[in-house]
Every structure is written in C-alpha cells, then in structure tokens.
Design an enzyme around this catalytic site. Structure first.
Site, PDB file in Angstrom:
ATOM      1  N   ASN A  13      22.760  -2.769   0.533  1.00  0.00           N
ATOM      2  CA  ASN A  13      22.983  -2.518   1.958  1.00  0.00           C
ATOM      3  C   ASN A  13      23.366  -3.846   2.606  1.00  0.00           C
ATOM      4  O   ASN A  13      22.520  -4.705   2.814  1.00  0.00           O
ATOM      5  CB  ASN A  13      21.693  -1.945   2.566  1.00  0.00           C
ATOM      6  CG  ASN A  13      21.792  -1.789   4.080  1.00  0.00           C
ATOM      7  OD1 ASN A  13      22.867  -1.918   4.653  1.00  0.00           O
ATOM      8  ND2 ASN A  13      20.663  -1.511   4.715  1.00  0.00           N
ATOM      9  N   LYS A  15      24.281  -4.387   5.546  1.00  0.00           N
ATOM     10  CA  LYS A  15      23.929  -4.451   6.976  1.00  0.00           C
ATOM     11  C   LYS A  15      25.123  -4.978   7.791  1.00  0.00           C
ATOM     12  O   LYS A  15      26.260  -4.668   7.438  1.00  0.00           O
ATOM     13  CB  LYS A  15      22.644  -5.273   7.181  1.00  0.00           C
ATOM     14  CG  LYS A  15      21.507  -4.732   6.295  1.00  0.00           C
ATOM     15  CD  LYS A  15      20.144  -5.283   6.606  1.00  0.00           C
ATOM     16  CE  LYS A  15      19.114  -4.668   5.659  1.00  0.00           C
ATOM     17  NZ  LYS A  15      17.754  -5.087   5.944  1.00  0.00           N
ATOM     18  N   HIS A  99      17.436   4.501   8.127  1.00  0.00           N
ATOM     19  CA  HIS A  99      16.985   3.144   7.813  1.00  0.00           C
ATOM     20  C   HIS A  99      16.050   2.660   8.924  1.00  0.00           C
ATOM     21  O   HIS A  99      16.248   2.983  10.097  1.00  0.00           O
ATOM     22  CB  HIS A  99      18.189   2.209   7.686  1.00  0.00           C
ATOM     23  CG  HIS A  99      17.807   0.879   7.117  1.00  0.00           C
ATOM     24  ND1 HIS A  99      17.226  -0.107   7.895  1.00  0.00           N
ATOM     25  CD2 HIS A  99      17.870   0.397   5.858  1.00  0.00           C
ATOM     26  CE1 HIS A  99      16.972  -1.160   7.115  1.00  0.00           C
ATOM     27  NE2 HIS A  99      17.345  -0.879   5.883  1.00  0.00           N
ATOM     28  N   GLU A 101      15.797  -0.015  10.448  1.00  0.00           N
ATOM     29  CA  GLU A 101      16.454  -0.736  11.548  1.00  0.00           C
ATOM     30  C   GLU A 101      17.095   0.239  12.535  1.00  0.00           C
ATOM     31  O   GLU A 101      17.137  -0.023  13.732  1.00  0.00           O
ATOM     32  CB  GLU A 101      17.468  -1.746  10.977  1.00  0.00           C
ATOM     33  CG  GLU A 101      16.739  -2.939  10.367  1.00  0.00           C
ATOM     34  CD  GLU A 101      17.431  -3.577   9.183  1.00  0.00           C
ATOM     35  OE1 GLU A 101      18.634  -3.350   8.978  1.00  0.00           O
ATOM     36  OE2 GLU A 101      16.746  -4.307   8.433  1.00  0.00           O
ATOM     37  N   GLU A 171      10.976   2.059   1.880  1.00  0.00           N
ATOM     38  CA  GLU A 171      11.113   0.679   2.342  1.00  0.00           C
ATOM     39  C   GLU A 171       9.988   0.386   3.332  1.00  0.00           C
ATOM     40  O   GLU A 171      10.100   0.720   4.523  1.00  0.00           O
ATOM     41  CB  GLU A 171      12.463   0.473   3.040  1.00  0.00           C
ATOM     42  CG  GLU A 171      13.663   0.703   2.143  1.00  0.00           C
ATOM     43  CD  GLU A 171      14.895  -0.055   2.631  1.00  0.00           C
ATOM     44  OE1 GLU A 171      15.407  -0.863   1.849  1.00  0.00           O
ATOM     45  OE2 GLU A 171      15.325   0.144   3.772  1.00  0.00           O
ATOM     46  N   GLY A 177      13.270  -8.001   4.842  1.00  0.00           N
ATOM     47  CA  GLY A 177      13.768  -9.262   5.387  1.00  0.00           C
ATOM     48  C   GLY A 177      12.691 -10.296   5.648  1.00  0.00           C
ATOM     49  O   GLY A 177      12.938 -11.300   6.301  1.00  0.00           O
ATOM     50  N   SER A 217      12.830  -6.936   0.413  1.00  0.00           N
ATOM     51  CA  SER A 217      12.784  -8.255  -0.233  1.00  0.00           C
ATOM     52  C   SER A 217      12.880  -8.181  -1.758  1.00  0.00           C
ATOM     53  O   SER A 217      12.201  -8.935  -2.457  1.00  0.00           O
ATOM     54  CB  SER A 217      11.530  -9.016   0.202  1.00  0.00           C
ATOM     55  OG  SER A 217      11.545  -9.227   1.607  1.00  0.00           O
TER      56      SER A 217
HETATM   57  P1  13P Z   1      15.883  -6.982   2.416  1.00  0.00           P
HETATM   58  O1  13P Z   1      16.194  -6.811   0.936  1.00  0.00           O
HETATM   59  O2  13P Z   1      16.727  -8.031   3.062  1.00  0.00           O
HETATM   60  O3  13P Z   1      14.414  -7.141   2.639  1.00  0.00           O
HETATM   61  O4  13P Z   1      16.310  -5.605   3.136  1.00  0.00           O
HETATM   62  C1  13P Z   1      15.874  -4.413   2.606  1.00  0.00           C
HETATM   63  C2  13P Z   1      16.605  -3.320   3.276  1.00  0.00           C
HETATM   64  O5  13P Z   1      16.401  -3.055   4.438  1.00  0.00           O
HETATM   65  C3  13P Z   1      17.612  -2.578   2.499  1.00  0.00           C
HETATM   66  O6  13P Z   1      18.027  -1.453   3.176  1.00  0.00           O
END
Ligand code: 13P
Length: 262
Positions: A13, A15, A99, A101, A171, A177, A217
């Site tokens: 992803n 982002k 997701h 976010e 997740e 992150g 992560s």
């Molecule tokens: P990170 O791997 O940067 O923690 O993000 C995970 C994520 O949100 C994947 O969709």
C-alpha cells in the site's frame, strides 16, 4: 482464493506517495524480482494518479494492481470519487476497503465499508477489507469485540460464495507507521479469532481458504516469524513497500517461511 495460487499474499500500500517516475521505477523493480518469488501473490496498490502508469509496467507480469479506495455508486455526480467499474477498467484486480486511515481521517464507517465491499464485488474486484483495533481498545481488552463488530457490519449480506472473493487484513492501528509491530503471538491470536468467526458464519471450507493478511510496521526483519504463524497468510505493507529491496525482502522472507512446515 480459487485460481490464484497458494503462496504468501504480499500487498504494498503506497498510500499518498510517489511521483510517476518513482512509481514506474518501483514497479519495474518488483516485476524484475518476480522470477525469485514464484508462488507468491504480489499486489501493488499505488495512488489513483499512477494506476495507469503502474498498470502498464505490470502488464504481462504476475504482479497484480490494486487501488486504495472506491465509492459505492458506479457513476454519477460524486465529485472527487472513483467507482469500481473505473478501477476495473484501469486494470485493478483488488481494492482496499476500510483502511484505518480512511476510518480515522475520512469518516469511513463499517456501514460505508459494507457498501464499498458490495460495489467492488459487483464489478469483479476483490476487496481487501481492513480491520483493527486502536490502542485504547487493546489496552481495555476490547480487541476481539472491535474486530467482531467490524467484520459483522463490514461483511453484512455476503454469501459464502461472495466471501471467496474477499481478502481480509488485520492491521492493529497502534502498529501502523509507528515501528511497533504486533508480536507474532499477538497477531496470531487475532488472526485465529478471525478465522473462527469466518468458520462460524461461512463454513469450514470458506474459513480454511480465506486469506488473512497482517499489516502494521512489517519489515524484512519481522516478516519471517510473523508468516510462520499458522493463520497469517501474507502482509499488507505500508512504508516498507516504498523501497523495492525491503518489499522484495519481505516477500522473500514470507516465501522462506512458507517453504517450511507451519
Ligand atoms: P506501515 O507498514 O507503514 O506500518 O503501514 C501499514 C499499513 O497501513 C498498510 O496498509
């Protein structure tokens, strides 16, 4: 999932990152690594603006294209939105739905997740449906309660046959992150719980075949022990998917674990 192999399912992803040249170079590097990653199922999930660019690089390879979100109507006066038929036409096989976010910053709810999941399936896209608890829920012992609520509302109305087209991603929000990965044991506990729920609701066969990804992560250094867990079928990778060597390294480590007895 029927017909797409059995090996580790690794999705990147991206982002809100990468220019066109950067996106093209990263996709090219991933495609170039595929001969060493046979049996893996690799998906790249770039921003909408470079779907065409990345799709052109992936054409003819085994790497599949995904999008980060969709709207539930097929067309209409919905400024700023992108529909499932549009994503399908752009060459997507998958689309992220729910997701954290999107939930945190853009008002996504379990109800809108459900509408989007139905819309994706209607257009022949496989949704990757994300669930996960926030830190406060984990610390107060409400993790499984939160996951159950997200699953039951987000997947409402789906038949066992439709469930075959869905990928789930666990997740934990506190691990995204932050550099704080869930331990293999913590992740496995939730993955096993999700599979039990699927078994209760859709039957044994559907639960056994379901793909449940871990995200939060994930790095080359932690992907081997995570993938060794019985109910972890792959990864949804954020930050580390922006670096070709890291992303390929994660897929390689998962494949190494896959080659051994779980
Ligand atoms: P990170 O791997 O940067 O923690 O993000 C995970 C994520 O949100 C994947 O969709």
């Amino acid at each position: 999932m029927a017909g797409i192999g059995q090996g580790p399912f690794i999705a990147g992803n991206w982002k809100m990152h990468l220019t066109r040249p950067e996106a093209r170079a990263l996709a090219q590097n991933v495609v170039a690594a595929m001969p060493g990653l046979q049996e893996s199922r690799i998906v790249l999930i770039p921003p909408f603006t470079v779907l065409g660019e990345v799709g052109a690089v992936l054409a003819g390879s085994d790497v599949r294209l995904g999008a980060q979100d969709l709207f539930w109507e097929d067309r209409g006066a919905y400024t700023g939105e992108v529909s499932a038929p549009m994503l399908k036409e752009a060459g997507c096989a998958h689309v992220l739905v729910g997701h954290s976010e999107r939930r945190q910053y853009f008002g996504e709810t379990d109800e809108t997740v459900n509408r989007k999941v139905h819309a994706a399936l209607r257009s022949g896209l496989s949704p990757i449906v994300c669930v996960g608890e926030v830190l406060e829920e984990r610390e107060s012992g409400r993790t499984t309660e939160r996951i159950d609520a997200q699953l039951s509302a987000g997947l409402r109305g789906l038949s066992p046959a439709e469930m075959a087209g869905i990928v789930l991603a666990y997740e934990p929000v506190w691990a995204i992150g932050t550099g704080k990965t869930a331990s293999p044991g913590q992740a496995e506990e939730v993955h096993a719980h999700i599979r039990r729920r699927l078994r209760d609701n859709y039957g044994n066969d559907r639960a056994t075949c379901a793909i449940i990804l871990y995200g939060g992560s994930v790095k080359p250094a932690n992907s081997y022990p995570l993938f060794k867990e019985k109910n972890i079928d792959g990864f949804l990778v954020g930050g580390a998917s922006l670096d070709a060597a890291d992303f390929i390294g994660i897929a390689g480590e998962a494949l190494r674990a896959y080659g051994e007895e779980k």
